[in-house]
Design an enzyme around this catalytic site. Structure first.
Site, mmCIF file in Angstrom:
data_model
loop_
_atom_site.group_PDB
_atom_site.id
_atom_site.type_symbol
_atom_site.label_atom_id
_atom_site.label_comp_id
_atom_site.label_asym_id
_atom_site.label_seq_id
_atom_site.Cartn_x
_atom_site.Cartn_y
_atom_site.Cartn_z
ATOM 1 N N ASP A 28 30.747 79.776 57.949
ATOM 2 C CA ASP A 28 30.060 78.809 58.812
ATOM 3 C C ASP A 28 31.143 77.819 59.278
ATOM 4 O O ASP A 28 32.253 77.797 58.712
ATOM 5 C CB ASP A 28 28.981 78.112 57.968
ATOM 6 C CG ASP A 28 28.306 76.988 58.703
ATOM 7 O OD1 ASP A 28 27.851 77.214 59.833
ATOM 8 O OD2 ASP A 28 28.236 75.880 58.145
ATOM 9 N N LEU A 29 30.849 77.013 60.286
ATOM 10 C CA LEU A 29 31.873 76.083 60.788
ATOM 11 C C LEU A 29 31.641 74.656 60.272
ATOM 12 O O LEU A 29 32.368 74.155 59.423
ATOM 13 C CB LEU A 29 31.875 76.100 62.323
ATOM 14 C CG LEU A 29 32.880 75.173 62.997
ATOM 15 C CD1 LEU A 29 34.317 75.603 62.706
ATOM 16 C CD2 LEU A 29 32.652 75.144 64.510
ATOM 17 N N ASP A 30 30.570 74.038 60.788
ATOM 18 C CA ASP A 30 30.320 72.638 60.448
ATOM 19 C C ASP A 30 29.963 72.500 58.969
ATOM 20 O O ASP A 30 29.018 73.136 58.499
ATOM 21 C CB ASP A 30 29.186 72.096 61.329
ATOM 22 C CG ASP A 30 28.776 70.694 60.939
ATOM 23 O OD1 ASP A 30 29.648 69.941 60.474
ATOM 24 O OD2 ASP A 30 27.597 70.348 61.096
ATOM 25 N N THR B 245 32.116 68.319 61.258
ATOM 26 C CA THR B 245 31.706 67.825 62.581
ATOM 27 C C THR B 245 30.356 67.118 62.514
ATOM 28 O O THR B 245 29.924 66.535 63.504
ATOM 29 C CB THR B 245 31.655 68.979 63.610
ATOM 30 O OG1 THR B 245 31.166 70.136 62.966
ATOM 31 C CG2 THR B 245 33.013 69.256 64.196
ATOM 32 N N LYS C 1 21.524 69.672 60.027
ATOM 33 C CA LYS C 1 22.670 70.530 59.706
ATOM 34 C C LYS C 1 22.294 72.001 59.843
ATOM 35 O O LYS C 1 21.297 72.443 59.268
ATOM 36 C CB LYS C 1 23.185 70.238 58.298
ATOM 37 C CG LYS C 1 24.002 68.976 58.244
ATOM 38 C CD LYS C 1 24.691 68.793 56.911
ATOM 39 C CE LYS C 1 25.531 67.534 56.933
ATOM 40 N NZ LYS C 1 26.101 67.220 55.626
ATOM 41 N N SER D 217 28.535 80.684 63.225
ATOM 42 C CA SER D 217 28.105 79.291 63.399
ATOM 43 C C SER D 217 26.986 79.170 64.421
ATOM 44 O O SER D 217 26.909 79.950 65.360
ATOM 45 C CB SER D 217 29.309 78.460 63.868
ATOM 46 O OG SER D 217 28.904 77.228 64.399
ATOM 47 N N ALA D 218 26.140 78.156 64.243
ATOM 48 C CA ALA D 218 25.069 77.879 65.208
ATOM 49 C C ALA D 218 25.596 77.124 66.424
ATOM 50 O O ALA D 218 24.910 76.997 67.426
ATOM 51 C CB ALA D 218 23.976 77.044 64.535
ATOM 52 N N LYS E 134 19.518 80.388 62.274
ATOM 53 C CA LYS E 134 19.406 80.440 60.819
ATOM 54 C C LYS E 134 18.120 79.702 60.446
ATOM 55 O O LYS E 134 17.826 78.698 61.078
ATOM 56 C CB LYS E 134 20.607 79.724 60.156
ATOM 57 C CG LYS E 134 21.965 80.323 60.519
ATOM 58 C CD LYS E 134 23.107 79.380 60.065
ATOM 59 C CE LYS E 134 24.449 79.856 60.603
ATOM 60 N NZ LYS E 134 25.573 78.944 60.316
ATOM 61 N N GLU F 198 28.648 78.969 53.283
ATOM 62 C CA GLU F 198 27.658 78.147 54.014
ATOM 63 C C GLU F 198 27.413 76.810 53.331
ATOM 64 O O GLU F 198 27.381 76.745 52.106
ATOM 65 C CB GLU F 198 26.315 78.881 54.047
ATOM 66 C CG GLU F 198 25.899 79.429 55.380
ATOM 67 C CD GLU F 198 25.649 78.417 56.478
ATOM 68 O OE1 GLU F 198 25.474 77.227 56.194
ATOM 69 O OE2 GLU F 198 25.624 78.840 57.638
ATOM 70 N N ASP F 199 27.183 75.770 54.125
ATOM 71 C CA ASP F 199 26.847 74.465 53.535
ATOM 72 C C ASP F 199 25.378 74.101 53.733
ATOM 73 O O ASP F 199 24.932 73.097 53.189
ATOM 74 C CB ASP F 199 27.711 73.349 54.141
ATOM 75 C CG ASP F 199 27.314 73.061 55.578
ATOM 76 O OD1 ASP F 199 27.203 74.017 56.371
ATOM 77 O OD2 ASP F 199 27.090 71.880 55.909
HETATM 78 P P1 B16 Z 1 26.159 72.579 69.198
HETATM 79 P P2 B16 Z 1 27.171 75.213 62.008
HETATM 80 C C1 B16 Z 1 25.744 73.609 63.634
HETATM 81 O O1 B16 Z 1 26.968 74.135 63.224
HETATM 82 C C2 B16 Z 1 25.618 72.164 63.170
HETATM 83 O O2 B16 Z 1 25.534 72.116 61.752
HETATM 84 C C3 B16 Z 1 24.354 71.557 63.740
HETATM 85 O O3 B16 Z 1 24.234 70.212 63.334
HETATM 86 C C4 B16 Z 1 24.407 71.660 65.270
HETATM 87 O O4 B16 Z 1 23.218 71.114 65.857
HETATM 88 C C5 B16 Z 1 24.553 73.132 65.655
HETATM 89 O O5 B16 Z 1 25.737 73.651 65.075
HETATM 90 C C6 B16 Z 1 24.632 73.322 67.169
HETATM 91 O O6 B16 Z 1 25.800 72.736 67.644
HETATM 92 O O7 B16 Z 1 25.347 71.464 69.758
HETATM 93 O O8 B16 Z 1 27.650 72.291 69.168
HETATM 94 O O9 B16 Z 1 25.863 73.910 69.862
HETATM 95 O O10 B16 Z 1 26.942 74.472 60.733
HETATM 96 O O11 B16 Z 1 26.195 76.363 62.214
HETATM 97 O O12 B16 Z 1 28.613 75.626 62.198
HETATM 98 MG MG MG Z 2 27.167 74.253 58.497
#
Ligand code: B16
Ligand code: MG
Length: 217
Positions: free
Chosen positions: A9-11, A17, A45, A114-115, A145, A169-170
């Site tokens: 996962d990223l964030d 972030t 998140k 990542s989302a 997810k 994953e967090d």
């Molecule tokens: P964006 P992850 C997610 O990243 C974030 O945790 C979540 O807070 C955010 O709304 C989502 O990405 C979408 O991000 O607006 O940049 O498309 O944890 O799946 O890496």
């Molecule tokens: Mg995350």
């Protein structure tokens, strides 16, 4: 040593972030007269951009048109992009480079799952893009997810069966997504919160190369 697929996962796993998402969502929520706290940010998140805005509107009891919804999403993202513009490698979370380098050295395939629709820009900013064999982000998935889609596409791109994939994953939703993809789930964060994961570590400093070698058996 066998080949496994490692999906990150990223964030909250590679970089933090969440603090920039918080600032951008807070600016936006306050501008439409809605309060927004760090506690509420926790609930966003791993949640997609559109679902995040829907939650904020529900918390503030706001009803808006589709056009305004789109405009607010764009405004939040422009603000968020201004924050991540300044990111550099110093924002990579502890010991992530060691783990990525170890897996690269062992010729183990690595994907991002990542989302975020901004995942590629962020990986570029922190200079980690080249460490990944495949990127799956918010632009590639239809189902967020805890649906396993993001990780199943990652496994497919790496050409590794889901049962041989390991996910870092967090978020609770992300751990659930990995579990329903039949992958090994490794939670990064709090043991109590991520109690559905197969393993949980506070951060990557607790994940030794010996532990990674065990996963390769
Ligand atoms: P964006 P992850 C997610 O990243 C974030 O945790 C979540 O807070 C955010 O709304 C989502 O990405 C979408 O991000 O607006 O940049 O498309 O944890 O799946 O890496
Ligand atoms: Mg995350």
């Amino acid at each position: 040593m066998s080949k496994k697929g490692f999906i990150f996962d990223l964030d909250g796993v590679i970089v933090d972030t969440a603090k920039y998402h918080f600032l951008a969502w807070k600016n936006l929520a306050n501008s439409i007269g809605v309060d927004f706290t760090e506690m509420q940010n926790e609930q966003l998140k791993g949640v997609s951009r559109a679902d995040s805005l829907n939650k904020i509107l529900a918390w503030g009891n706001k009803n808006i048109s589709e056009d305004v919804f789109k405009a607010l999403m764009n405004r939040k993202n422009d603000d968020y992009l201004n924050y991540i513009e300044k990111m550099d490698a110093s924002e990579i979370l502890v010991d992530v480079p060691r783990v990525l380098d170890f897996l690269n050295d062992q010729a183990q395939p690595i994907a991002l799952g990542s989302a975020s629709k901004n995942a590629r820009i962020i990986l570029q900013k922190v200079k980690l893009l080249k460490k990944f064999n495949a990127i799956v982000d918010g632009n590639d998935v239809n189902k967020a997810k805890p649906d396993p889609e993001v990780f199943l596409i990652g496994a497919q791109l790496l050409n590794i069966k889901p049962a041989f994939c390991i996910v870092f994953e967090d978020s609770v939703a992300g751990v659930q997504a990995a579990n329903s993809a039949q992958m090994i789930s490794i939670g990064i964060g709090d043991k109590e919160i991520l109690n559905e994961a197969d393993y949980v570590f506070k951060d990557f400093s607790e994940i030794t190369n010996d532990f990674l070698k065990e996963l390769l058996k």
